[in-house]
Design a protein around this motif. Structure first.
Motif: not given
Length: 317
Positions: A55-58, A76-79, A85-88
């Motif tokens: 999340l920090r990276g996104a 692309f990286y954020v998506g 992250v959201l699946h985890a």
């Protein structure tokens, strides 16, 4: 050298394992649990650490994302990161909801449905969290003469790291997964020495200078553009109990700090008191009653707009 077959086990592990099993069983019986079906039930601290790192990276891809990221690949990286992250996070939410079901009354909505609603709502909160964090970074840069850039503030300041965790944790707390929220908060506490309960409500433009030893309690309410220094405590003065002598949980018991307040190093503010807008609390002061807007509180006196009125400060009981 081979161990002789008749030699006794070095650590007597069979005995240790039996003793640990007996202690676990005693704990489960005391908690009115006889088994823990379905394997691990509680969320994982390690999993949350990976989630908050993603999340920090996104949230700040060109500053806290991967070293080789280029701006043309930012979206692309954020998506990609948020998908992972959201699946985890969804898996961890399911674990907490399963745990909650054993502690609380029956909930009609299936766990999977509730978990997905929470994860989606959290995802839709991220733009607002980023905006709040931008205001925190700006406040830190403008409030510290030693700061050379907003990039330095974001990369180096423990108060900003603590607020990244808090903005995430507070949203999880609001969405009904307080254990996940507390794990996120404790990861920041471990790294920075700043202890912010995820239930604390903190407005935009919040700055913790230096930060080590700061404690902010669960029901604290902090307004806009507030600045704290190291070792400040916004805590509870007393803990009410019920007729059976058990602590009453969830009651408002921490301070309300209004807009544009500055609280200097080592100050302690206890109880459900209000620190009025624009007030300044000096270092190492104990405050256990309301402070009027615009006041300056020091160890020696209260001062309001330059008019000194000596008064001893009440010590916390």
């Amino acid at each position: 050298m081979n161990r002789p077959e008749n030699r006794a086990p070095l650590f007597e592990l069979d005995h240790v394992v039996r003793e640990l099993a007996a202690v676990r069983q005693s704990w489960r019986e005391a908690q009115q649990r006889t088994t823990e079906p379905g394997g691990r039930e509680l969320p994982s601290r390690d999993a949350l650490a990976q989630i908050i790192g993603g999340l920090r990276g996104a949230l700040f891809p060109m500053r806290l994302g991967p070293l080789d990221l280029r701006q043309e690949s930012e979206d692309f990286y954020v998506g990609h990161t948020l998908d992972s992250v959201l699946h985890a996070l969804l898996a961890q939410i399911r674990l907490e909801l399963t745990h909650q079901a054993r502690q609380a009354p029956y909930e009609a909505t299936p766990f999977d449905v509730r978990a997905l609603r929470i994860a989606r709502a959290f995802g839709h909160s991220l733009a607002g969290i980023r905006s709040l964090l931008d205001s925190d970074v700006t406040a830190a840069f403008q409030g510290d003469p030693a700061a050379r850039s907003v990039d330095e503030v974001l990369l180096c300041y423990p108060g900003v790291l603590a607020m990244i965790h808090h903005r995430v944790a507070h949203r999880l707390y609001q969405l009904g997964v307080p254990l996940l929220a507390r794990l996120v908060a404790e990861l920041a506490h471990e790294r920075t020495g700043i202890d912010i309960h995820p239930g604390a409500s903190i407005g935009p433009g919040f700055f913790i200078d230096h930060g080590t030893g700061v404690v902010i309690g669960e029901t604290a309410v902090i307004g806009q553009r507030v600045r704290l220094y190291q070792a400040v405590t916004l805590g509870a003065k007393r803990f009410p109990v019920d007729a059976e002598g058990k602590l009453q949980k969830g009651l408002p018991r921490h301070p309300v700090v209004e807009d544009d307040v500055v609280i200097y190093a080592g100050a302690t503010v206890l109880g459900r008191v209000t620190i009025g807008r624009g007030a300044t609390i000096g270092g190492n002061v104990w405050v256990t009653h309301d402070v009027a807007p615009g006041s300056h509180v020091s160890q020696a006196s209260w001062r309001h707009e330059g008019q000194a009125t000596p008064a001893p400060l009440e010590l916390a009981s």
